[in-house]
Motif scaffolding. Sequence first.
Motif, PDB file in Angstrom:
ATOM      1  N   GLY A  73       0.765  -1.236   0.000  1.00  0.00           N
ATOM      2  CA  GLY A  73       0.000   0.000   0.000  1.00  0.00           C
ATOM      3  C   GLY A  73       0.797   1.288   0.000  1.00  0.00           C
ATOM      4  N   VAL A  74       2.107   1.220  -0.121  1.00  0.00           N
ATOM      5  CA  VAL A  74       2.916   2.438  -0.168  1.00  0.00           C
ATOM      6  C   VAL A  74       2.691   3.115  -1.522  1.00  0.00           C
ATOM      7  CG1 VAL A  74       5.279   3.362  -0.069  1.00  0.00           C
ATOM      8  CG2 VAL A  74       4.626   1.438   1.391  1.00  0.00           C
ATOM      9  N   SER A  75       2.566   4.428  -1.509  1.00  0.00           N
ATOM     10  CA  SER A  75       2.317   5.163  -2.751  1.00  0.00           C
ATOM     11  C   SER A  75       3.556   5.148  -3.639  1.00  0.00           C
ATOM     12  CB  SER A  75       1.928   6.611  -2.447  1.00  0.00           C
ATOM     13  OG  SER A  75       3.073   7.347  -2.039  1.00  0.00           O
ATOM     14  N   LEU A  76       3.319   5.267  -4.924  1.00  0.00           N
ATOM     15  CA  LEU A  76       4.418   5.297  -5.892  1.00  0.00           C
ATOM     16  C   LEU A  76       5.337   6.490  -5.624  1.00  0.00           C
ATOM     17  CD1 LEU A  76       5.112   3.296  -8.051  1.00  0.00           C
ATOM     18  CD2 LEU A  76       3.865   4.645  -9.702  1.00  0.00           C
ATOM     19  N   GLN A  77       4.780   7.592  -5.169  1.00  0.00           N
ATOM     20  CA  GLN A  77       5.579   8.775  -4.857  1.00  0.00           C
ATOM     21  C   GLN A  77       6.577   8.471  -3.735  1.00  0.00           C
ATOM     22  OE1 GLN A  77       3.225  12.147  -3.700  1.00  0.00           O
ATOM     23  NE2 GLN A  77       4.986  13.462  -3.340  1.00  0.00           N
ATOM     24  N   ASN A  78       6.141   7.785  -2.692  1.00  0.00           N
ATOM     25  CA  ASN A  78       7.041   7.437  -1.588  1.00  0.00           C
ATOM     26  C   ASN A  78       8.015   6.340  -1.999  1.00  0.00           C
ATOM     27  OD1 ASN A  78       6.021   9.360   0.142  1.00  0.00           O
ATOM     28  ND2 ASN A  78       4.489   7.978   1.001  1.00  0.00           N
ATOM     29  N   ILE A  79       7.584   5.472  -2.880  1.00  0.00           N
ATOM     30  CA  ILE A  79       8.482   4.422  -3.374  1.00  0.00           C
ATOM     31  C   ILE A  79       9.618   5.056  -4.172  1.00  0.00           C
ATOM     32  CG2 ILE A  79       8.651   2.475  -4.984  1.00  0.00           C
ATOM     33  CD1 ILE A  79       5.831   1.647  -3.997  1.00  0.00           C
ATOM     34  N   ARG A  80       9.315   6.103  -4.933  1.00  0.00           N
ATOM     35  CA  ARG A  80      10.358   6.796  -5.702  1.00  0.00           C
ATOM     36  C   ARG A  80      11.481   7.293  -4.794  1.00  0.00           C
ATOM     37  NH1 ARG A  80       9.387   7.507 -10.895  1.00  0.00           N
ATOM     38  NH2 ARG A  80       7.250   7.292 -11.600  1.00  0.00           N
ATOM     39  N   VAL A  81      11.124   7.814  -3.631  1.00  0.00           N
ATOM     40  CA  VAL A  81      12.130   8.299  -2.680  1.00  0.00           C
ATOM     41  C   VAL A  81      12.995   7.132  -2.209  1.00  0.00           C
ATOM     42  CG1 VAL A  81      12.467   9.375  -0.416  1.00  0.00           C
ATOM     43  CG2 VAL A  81      10.678  10.236  -1.946  1.00  0.00           C
ATOM     44  N   ALA A  82      12.361   6.003  -1.893  1.00  0.00           N
ATOM     45  CA  ALA A  82      13.107   4.822  -1.439  1.00  0.00           C
ATOM     46  C   ALA A  82      14.018   4.302  -2.546  1.00  0.00           C
ATOM     47  CB  ALA A  82      12.136   3.730  -0.992  1.00  0.00           C
ATOM     48  N   VAL A  83      13.527   4.271  -3.776  1.00  0.00           N
ATOM     49  CA  VAL A  83      14.317   3.761  -4.899  1.00  0.00           C
ATOM     50  C   VAL A  83      15.533   4.651  -5.147  1.00  0.00           C
ATOM     51  CG1 VAL A  83      14.278   3.405  -7.411  1.00  0.00           C
ATOM     52  CG2 VAL A  83      12.461   2.469  -5.986  1.00  0.00           C
ATOM     53  N   ASP A  84      15.380   5.966  -4.975  1.00  0.00           N
ATOM     54  CA  ASP A  84      16.520   6.867  -5.135  1.00  0.00           C
ATOM     55  C   ASP A  84      17.640   6.497  -4.163  1.00  0.00           C
ATOM     56  OD1 ASP A  84      15.397   8.278  -7.223  1.00  0.00           O
ATOM     57  OD2 ASP A  84      14.595   9.875  -5.937  1.00  0.00           O
ATOM     58  N   HIS A  85      17.280   6.120  -2.946  1.00  0.00           N
ATOM     59  CA  HIS A  85      18.289   5.680  -1.966  1.00  0.00           C
ATOM     60  C   HIS A  85      18.914   4.360  -2.391  1.00  0.00           C
ATOM     61  CE1 HIS A  85      17.878   8.793   1.036  1.00  0.00           C
ATOM     62  NE2 HIS A  85      16.568   8.676   0.976  1.00  0.00           N
ATOM     63  N   LEU A  86      18.098   3.434  -2.873  1.00  0.00           N
ATOM     64  CA  LEU A  86      18.613   2.125  -3.273  1.00  0.00           C
ATOM     65  C   LEU A  86      19.562   2.239  -4.460  1.00  0.00           C
ATOM     66  CD1 LEU A  86      15.381  -0.071  -3.016  1.00  0.00           C
ATOM     67  CD2 LEU A  86      17.252   0.116  -1.372  1.00  0.00           C
ATOM     68  N   ARG A  87      19.271   3.134  -5.393  1.00  0.00           N
ATOM     69  CA  ARG A  87      20.117   3.315  -6.577  1.00  0.00           C
ATOM     70  C   ARG A  87      21.542   3.714  -6.214  1.00  0.00           C
ATOM     71  NH1 ARG A  87      16.067   6.652  -9.468  1.00  0.00           N
ATOM     72  NH2 ARG A  87      14.976   5.213 -10.807  1.00  0.00           N
ATOM     73  N   GLN A  88      21.689   4.453  -5.123  1.00  0.00           N
ATOM     74  CA  GLN A  88      22.996   4.963  -4.728  1.00  0.00           C
ATOM     75  C   GLN A  88      23.852   3.897  -4.049  1.00  0.00           C
ATOM     76  OE1 GLN A  88      22.086   8.372  -2.314  1.00  0.00           O
ATOM     77  NE2 GLN A  88      20.871   9.314  -3.924  1.00  0.00           N
ATOM     78  N   ARG A  89      23.295   2.751  -3.799  1.00  0.00           N
ATOM     79  CA  ARG A  89      23.992   1.686  -3.086  1.00  0.00           C
ATOM     80  C   ARG A  89      24.513   0.640  -4.043  1.00  0.00           C
ATOM     81  NH1 ARG A  89      23.913   2.107   2.614  1.00  0.00           N
ATOM     82  NH2 ARG A  89      22.252   3.541   3.152  1.00  0.00           N
ATOM     83  N   GLY A  90      25.614   0.003  -3.649  1.00  0.00           N
ATOM     84  CA  GLY A  90      26.095  -1.164  -4.368  1.00  0.00           C
ATOM     85  C   GLY A  90      25.287  -2.373  -3.931  1.00  0.00           C
ATOM     86  N   VAL A  91      25.391  -3.439  -4.673  1.00  0.00           N
ATOM     87  CA  VAL A  91      24.626  -4.650  -4.337  1.00  0.00           C
ATOM     88  C   VAL A  91      24.995  -5.152  -2.949  1.00  0.00           C
ATOM     89  CG1 VAL A  91      24.165  -7.042  -4.997  1.00  0.00           C
ATOM     90  CG2 VAL A  91      24.287  -5.283  -6.746  1.00  0.00           C
ATOM     91  N   ALA A  92      26.287  -5.122  -2.604  1.00  0.00           N
ATOM     92  CA  ALA A  92      26.715  -5.597  -1.277  1.00  0.00           C
ATOM     93  C   ALA A  92      26.108  -4.732  -0.174  1.00  0.00           C
ATOM     94  CB  ALA A  92      28.233  -5.604  -1.187  1.00  0.00           C
ATOM     95  N   ASP A  93      26.011  -3.420  -0.399  1.00  0.00           N
ATOM     96  CA  ASP A  93      25.385  -2.536   0.589  1.00  0.00           C
ATOM     97  C   ASP A  93      23.911  -2.861   0.764  1.00  0.00           C
ATOM     98  OD1 ASP A  93      27.722  -1.100   0.990  1.00  0.00           O
ATOM     99  OD2 ASP A  93      27.202   0.463  -0.462  1.00  0.00           O
ATOM    100  N   LEU A  94      23.246  -3.199  -0.330  1.00  0.00           N
ATOM    101  CA  LEU A  94      21.816  -3.502  -0.269  1.00  0.00           C
ATOM    102  C   LEU A  94      21.536  -4.693   0.640  1.00  0.00           C
ATOM    103  CD1 LEU A  94      20.742  -2.990  -3.991  1.00  0.00           C
ATOM    104  CD2 LEU A  94      20.287  -1.486  -2.046  1.00  0.00           C
ATOM    105  N   ALA A  95      22.478  -5.617   0.709  1.00  0.00           N
ATOM    106  CA  ALA A  95      22.273  -6.816   1.534  1.00  0.00           C
ATOM    107  C   ALA A  95      22.183  -6.477   3.013  1.00  0.00           C
ATOM    108  CB  ALA A  95      23.400  -7.814   1.291  1.00  0.00           C
ATOM    109  N   ARG A  96      22.662  -5.312   3.412  1.00  0.00           N
ATOM    110  CA  ARG A  96      22.654  -4.931   4.835  1.00  0.00           C
ATOM    111  C   ARG A  96      21.471  -4.043   5.204  1.00  0.00           C
ATOM    112  NH1 ARG A  96      28.222  -4.832   3.546  1.00  0.00           N
ATOM    113  NH2 ARG A  96      28.217  -2.629   3.045  1.00  0.00           N
TER     114      ARG A  96
END
Length: 175
Positions: A73-96
């Motif tokens: 139920g999270v809005s696409l607008q709020n998901i965009r903010v989360a995705v921007d943070h995820l994009r800045q991370r390497g795959v190894a960082d995402l695992a944490r």
Amino acid sequence: MFPDDTLPDELVGYRVPTACQIAGITYRQLDYWARTSLVVPSIRGAKGSGSQRLYSFKDILVLKVVKRLLDTGVSLQNIRVAVDHLRQRGVADLARITLFSDGTTVYECTSAEEVVDLLQGGQGVFGIAVSGAMRELSGTIAEFPSERADDGEVEQAPEDELARRRTARTSRRTG
């Protein structure tokens, strides 16, 4: 294909039908998210009619996370903010990372202390352990065909019994 047997080579990409199937989304969702720059293919974007987009392991992981956030139920607008943070991370960082949401805001937690702080508000939250999604994706993705971006060579999915029978039948006819 996987240099450390858990993560794919950075040049290995997956075409649109495979990305959709692995992430559990429709083609229309994937196309919309690519056109609106929510999740764009990092290996090869569309370059006109007939070109094949290639999504990386990280792209598909982000697609899975987006799908899970939408399902809760999270809005696409709020998901965009989360995705921007995820994009800045390497795959190894995402695992944490574990993502938490109260249904409105998405929070990134990297330690147990941050989770405790988040939960002290007394409101219900749900979490997505990105490492769990990554393990699930690593196990699933190896069963699908991929393509290397440097030479365009397509790696086929492991051959199943039906494919072996077809190959044997074809070689008997031609041989």
